[in-house]
Design an enzyme around this catalytic site. Structure first.
Site, PDB file in Angstrom:
ATOM      1  N   ALA A  11      -3.649  -2.688   1.796  1.00  0.00           N
ATOM      2  CA  ALA A  11      -2.337  -2.646   2.460  1.00  0.00           C
ATOM      3  C   ALA A  11      -2.441  -2.397   3.964  1.00  0.00           C
ATOM      4  O   ALA A  11      -1.465  -2.599   4.692  1.00  0.00           O
ATOM      5  CB  ALA A  11      -1.476  -1.563   1.808  1.00  0.00           C
ATOM      6  N   LYS A  17      -0.733  -7.576   6.889  1.00  0.00           N
ATOM      7  CA  LYS A  17       0.150  -7.506   8.067  1.00  0.00           C
ATOM      8  C   LYS A  17       0.666  -8.877   8.477  1.00  0.00           C
ATOM      9  O   LYS A  17       1.835  -9.050   8.805  1.00  0.00           O
ATOM     10  CB  LYS A  17      -0.631  -6.930   9.260  1.00  0.00           C
ATOM     11  N   ASP A 179      -4.412 -20.324  -3.767  1.00  0.00           N
ATOM     12  CA  ASP A 179      -5.036 -21.248  -2.821  1.00  0.00           C
ATOM     13  C   ASP A 179      -3.866 -21.636  -1.932  1.00  0.00           C
ATOM     14  O   ASP A 179      -2.973 -22.370  -2.371  1.00  0.00           O
ATOM     15  CB  ASP A 179      -5.607 -22.460  -3.567  1.00  0.00           C
ATOM     16  N   HIS A 180      -3.825 -21.101  -0.703  1.00  0.00           N
ATOM     17  CA  HIS A 180      -2.555 -21.211   0.032  1.00  0.00           C
ATOM     18  C   HIS A 180      -2.182 -22.666   0.350  1.00  0.00           C
ATOM     19  O   HIS A 180      -1.034 -22.954   0.650  1.00  0.00           O
ATOM     20  CB  HIS A 180      -2.542 -20.315   1.281  1.00  0.00           C
ATOM     21  N   HIS A 241      -9.738 -25.818  -1.172  1.00  0.00           N
ATOM     22  CA  HIS A 241      -8.585 -26.512  -0.567  1.00  0.00           C
ATOM     23  C   HIS A 241      -8.698 -28.039  -0.659  1.00  0.00           C
ATOM     24  O   HIS A 241      -7.731 -28.723  -0.991  1.00  0.00           O
ATOM     25  CB  HIS A 241      -8.437 -26.136   0.907  1.00  0.00           C
TER      26      HIS A 241
HETATM   27  N1  NAP Z   1      -6.872 -12.342   7.044  1.00  0.00           N
HETATM   28  C1  NAP Z   1      -6.542 -13.522   6.598  1.00  0.00           C
HETATM   29  O1  NAP Z   1      -5.823 -14.296   7.231  1.00  0.00           O
HETATM   30  C2  NAP Z   1      -7.022 -14.006   5.259  1.00  0.00           C
HETATM   31  C3  NAP Z   1      -6.658 -15.290   4.834  1.00  0.00           C
HETATM   32  C4  NAP Z   1      -7.032 -15.722   3.573  1.00  0.00           C
HETATM   33  C5  NAP Z   1      -7.773 -14.896   2.760  1.00  0.00           C
HETATM   34  N2  NAP Z   1      -8.134 -13.658   3.189  1.00  0.00           N
HETATM   35  C6  NAP Z   1      -8.882 -12.802   2.266  1.00  0.00           C
HETATM   36  O2  NAP Z   1      -8.107 -11.651   1.992  1.00  0.00           O
HETATM   37  C7  NAP Z   1      -8.931 -10.506   1.846  1.00  0.00           C
HETATM   38  C8  NAP Z   1      -8.496  -9.415   2.800  1.00  0.00           C
HETATM   39  O3  NAP Z   1      -8.662  -9.892   4.127  1.00  0.00           O
HETATM   40  P1  NAP Z   1      -8.223  -9.059   5.398  1.00  0.00           P
HETATM   41  O4  NAP Z   1      -8.383 -10.004   6.542  1.00  0.00           O
HETATM   42  O5  NAP Z   1      -6.907  -8.416   5.202  1.00  0.00           O
HETATM   43  O6  NAP Z   1      -9.370  -7.942   5.492  1.00  0.00           O
HETATM   44  P2  NAP Z   1      -9.346  -6.605   6.359  1.00  0.00           P
HETATM   45  O7  NAP Z   1      -8.422  -6.723   7.517  1.00  0.00           O
HETATM   46  O8  NAP Z   1     -10.780  -6.269   6.618  1.00  0.00           O
HETATM   47  O9  NAP Z   1      -8.736  -5.533   5.368  1.00  0.00           O
HETATM   48  C9  NAP Z   1      -9.421  -5.067   4.264  1.00  0.00           C
HETATM   49  C10 NAP Z   1      -8.558  -4.111   3.500  1.00  0.00           C
HETATM   50  O10 NAP Z   1      -9.318  -3.632   2.397  1.00  0.00           O
HETATM   51  C11 NAP Z   1      -9.252  -2.215   2.359  1.00  0.00           C
HETATM   52  N3  NAP Z   1     -10.533  -1.728   1.851  1.00  0.00           N
HETATM   53  C12 NAP Z   1     -11.780  -2.105   2.210  1.00  0.00           C
HETATM   54  N4  NAP Z   1     -12.695  -1.418   1.513  1.00  0.00           N
HETATM   55  C13 NAP Z   1     -12.023  -0.601   0.684  1.00  0.00           C
HETATM   56  C14 NAP Z   1     -12.410   0.363  -0.299  1.00  0.00           C
HETATM   57  N5  NAP Z   1     -13.699   0.605  -0.580  1.00  0.00           N
HETATM   58  N6  NAP Z   1     -11.453   1.028  -0.954  1.00  0.00           N
HETATM   59  C15 NAP Z   1     -10.137   0.794  -0.700  1.00  0.00           C
HETATM   60  N7  NAP Z   1      -9.708  -0.119   0.200  1.00  0.00           N
HETATM   61  C16 NAP Z   1     -10.640  -0.799   0.896  1.00  0.00           C
HETATM   62  C17 NAP Z   1      -9.026  -1.825   3.799  1.00  0.00           C
HETATM   63  O11 NAP Z   1      -8.337  -0.588   3.848  1.00  0.00           O
HETATM   64  P3  NAP Z   1      -8.922   0.726   4.574  1.00  0.00           P
HETATM   65  O12 NAP Z   1      -9.714   0.257   5.728  1.00  0.00           O
HETATM   66  O13 NAP Z   1      -7.696   1.488   4.878  1.00  0.00           O
HETATM   67  O14 NAP Z   1      -9.727   1.306   3.507  1.00  0.00           O
HETATM   68  C18 NAP Z   1      -8.089  -2.926   4.288  1.00  0.00           C
HETATM   69  O15 NAP Z   1      -6.762  -2.624   3.934  1.00  0.00           O
HETATM   70  C19 NAP Z   1     -10.344 -11.017   2.100  1.00  0.00           C
HETATM   71  O16 NAP Z   1     -10.927 -11.315   0.860  1.00  0.00           O
HETATM   72  C20 NAP Z   1     -10.166 -12.292   2.866  1.00  0.00           C
HETATM   73  O17 NAP Z   1     -11.214 -13.214   2.643  1.00  0.00           O
HETATM   74  C21 NAP Z   1      -7.765 -13.191   4.410  1.00  0.00           C
END
Ligand code: NAP
Length: 501
Positions: A11, A17, A179-180, A241
């Site tokens: 979250a 976000k 798969d967006h 995709h």
């Molecule tokens: N960003 C994008 O646009 C996007 C698009 C498509 C797919 N994705 C996929 O979506 C996933 C998330 O991406 P993201 O960009 O949001 O990553 P991110 O910004 O690095 O966020 C990761 C999240 O995981 C939490 N987290 C990490 N390790 C944890 C643990 N051990 N225990 C509990 N919470 C943990 C973090 O929270 P804390 O740091 O507070 O622990 C944070 O909320 C990834 O698999 C990514 O490949 C992302």
């Protein structure tokens, strides 16, 4: 819509976000969230409910599609949000989470329907599913759903292993794989649009000469070096995709198809794809990696000089492929797919070329990004943006409508339990099966890695892949004569005359 609790892992992350909160807010504004709705955000960092709500508000101000004007609406929306500290590996955190979820369900007097959305790295999926199960979070007397984002595995065997583990806690009908691309309105309708376009009198009897599916990116590896250097274009784009686009294009969906029908038709496409083996991959696949070059007037470094990329990395940032579907309709039509990073311009499009004598070719063009529209065009090879003779045919444009974000559509579908536009396990498995010989060939270096300058359309070998069959990639700027730049305006004006489908 039934009341529900949205349990969001990750979250505090970027995806939440930029995509999830804005999508939920839009659904709230459009009155498409359940009337009783509870969201529990999870992360390791300590946050009070209030500071979590303030962070969500901030991300809405930055990323929401609707302007956040009404403070009361925002307040009402944020009232549903709570925060809970949880470390994915710590079992006791799940027990505490269960107490909070139940407390909120009691407060709101809602059925314990629970949607677990994993917005975290894929390496956590198995652990989270197992801990949800062990803690009893999944055993309440309501529905439960698991939403995950690609990548679903790293290859065929890891995908199967992941699925087996997930199935210990959730059955297939409860797993929603995002798969967006499948959330894009144009992609959801391409099968319909193609067939209604083809049924026009003049086109019905014509044979399709070739299909091209392109997803070009201008961006390089950016912040995702750690992930991308082990994924490459083949896992990041092609296996999911691009093959999903192929499936959606080539199925003919009857009106109001059920999720089972869609799944079956997509499976049939994947089963009919002529398989490759790792020794003949060289004739069908082009592997590329970007070198230094110029993008939109700026010098950029090559892939191996990007921060976080292993020195001498052989990872692919580009793939072009020739595929064949062995079914009566498509068997004589080569299908070309390409995708890559650091290319000349950003574009996701499908071009269908019809058989014709002479230099003028009839094309059906389906643009998926940056704009969404479909139209016919008659073009001469190498002159496609200029000497265009457009027979007044048809166009369907989504540009006039407000195009919803894919996450809005998919989250809403998951909340109402509609899995039609999610990736089903069978098609994920069949996609990995088709791709696996290419992964093997990459690993054993059976395929050359062609370095292409950033700011081009990929390695010249990608052009040759089509040339030997008598085709070329449509709409690459290198195929456009110099004078054409000045004709862009009239080209746009002519296109505007097209008739709506
Ligand atoms: N960003 C994008 O646009 C996007 C698009 C498509 C797919 N994705 C996929 O979506 C996933 C998330 O991406 P993201 O960009 O949001 O990553 P991110 O910004 O690095 O966020 C990761 C999240 O995981 C939490 N987290 C990490 N390790 C944890 C643990 N051990 N225990 C509990 N919470 C943990 C973090 O929270 P804390 O740091 O507070 O622990 C944070 O909320 C990834 O698999 C990514 O490949 C992302």
């Amino acid at each position: 819509m039934e009341p529900a609790t949205f349990v969001l892992f990750g979250a505090t992350g970027d995806l939440a976000k930029r995509k999830i909160y804005p999508a939920l807010f839009q659904l709230f504004v459009d009155q498409k969230l359940p009337p009783s709705f509870s969201l529990i955000g999870l992360g390791r960092r300590g946050l009070s409910h209030e500071s979590f709500q303030a962070n969500v508000e901030q991300s809405l101000i930055t990323f929401s599609r609707s302007e956040v004007k009404d403070a009361d609406v925002m307040k009402k929306f944020l009232r549903a949000f709570r925060y809970h500290v949880l470390d994915i590996d710590r079992k006791e955190d799940y027990t505490k989470l269960l107490r909070l979820v139940e407390e909120r369900e009691n407060e709101l007097n809602i059925t314990p329907n629970r949607m677990f959305y994993l917005s975290v790295g894929p390496e956590f999926f198995e652990t989270i599913a197992a801990n949800i199960h062990e803690s009893g979070l999944d055993s309440a007397n309501g529905w439960k759903r698991l939403v995950i984002e690609k990548p679903f595995g790293h290859d065929l065997s890891s995908a199967r292993q992941l699925n087996t583990k997930l199935n210990q806690a959730f059955n297939e009908t409860e797993i929603y794989r995002i798969d967006h691309y499948l959330g894009k309105p144009m992609v959801q309708q391409i099968g319909h649009l193609l067939h209604s376009a083809l049924s026009e009198q003049e086109y019905r009897t014509r044979k399709i000469a070739s299909v091209q599916i392109t997803a070009n990116e201008v961006l390089g590896v950016e912040e995702r070096a750690g992930y991308y250097d082990h994924a490459g274009a083949i896992r990041d784009m092609f296996q999911n995709h691009m093959l999903q686009l192929l499936m959606m294009l080539t199925i003919e969906l009857p009106n109001r198809s059920s999720v089972e029908e869609v799944g079956k038709l997509k499976r049939n496409v994947m089963k009919a794809l002529k398989p490759l083996n790792k020794t003949d991959v060289t004739h069908h696949i082009i592997r590329g990696q970007y070198g230094a070059g110029e993008i939109q007037g700026e010098q950029v470094v090559g892939y191996t000089d990007e921060p976080g990329i292993e020195l001498g990395s052989h990872n692919d940032t580009f793939i072009a492929a020739r595929l064949q579907i062995n079914d009566p309709f498509w068997k004589d039509t080569p299908i070309y797919i390409r995708t890559g990073k650091r290319l000349k311009e950003k574009a996701t499009r499908i071009v269908i070329e019809f058989n014709s004598e002479g230099p003028l070719k009839d094309l059906l063009i389906i643009e998926i990004g940056p704009n969404e529209r479909i139209f016919f065009q008659r073009s001469q090879s190498g002159m496609e943006n200029s000497d265009v003779e457009i027979p007044i045919r048809s166009q369907h444009s989504f540009m006039k409508e407000v195009v919803k974000d894919a996450y809005e559509i998919l989250i809403h579908d998951a909340l109402i339990g509609d899995k039609t536009y999610f990736a089903h396990w069978d098609e994920v498995e069949l996609s990995w099966e088709w791709v696996q010989p290419i992964l093997d060939a990459y690993r054993e270096n059976l395929l050359p890695l062609h370095i292409y300058p950033a700011g081009t359309y990929g390695p010249s070998e990608s052009d040759k892949l089509l040339e030997i069959d008598g085709f070329h990639w449509w709409f690459d700027a290198k195929n456009v004569s110099i004078n054409d730049a000045t004709k862009g305006e009239s080209f746009e004006a002519q296109k505007a005359e097209l008739i709506e489908l």
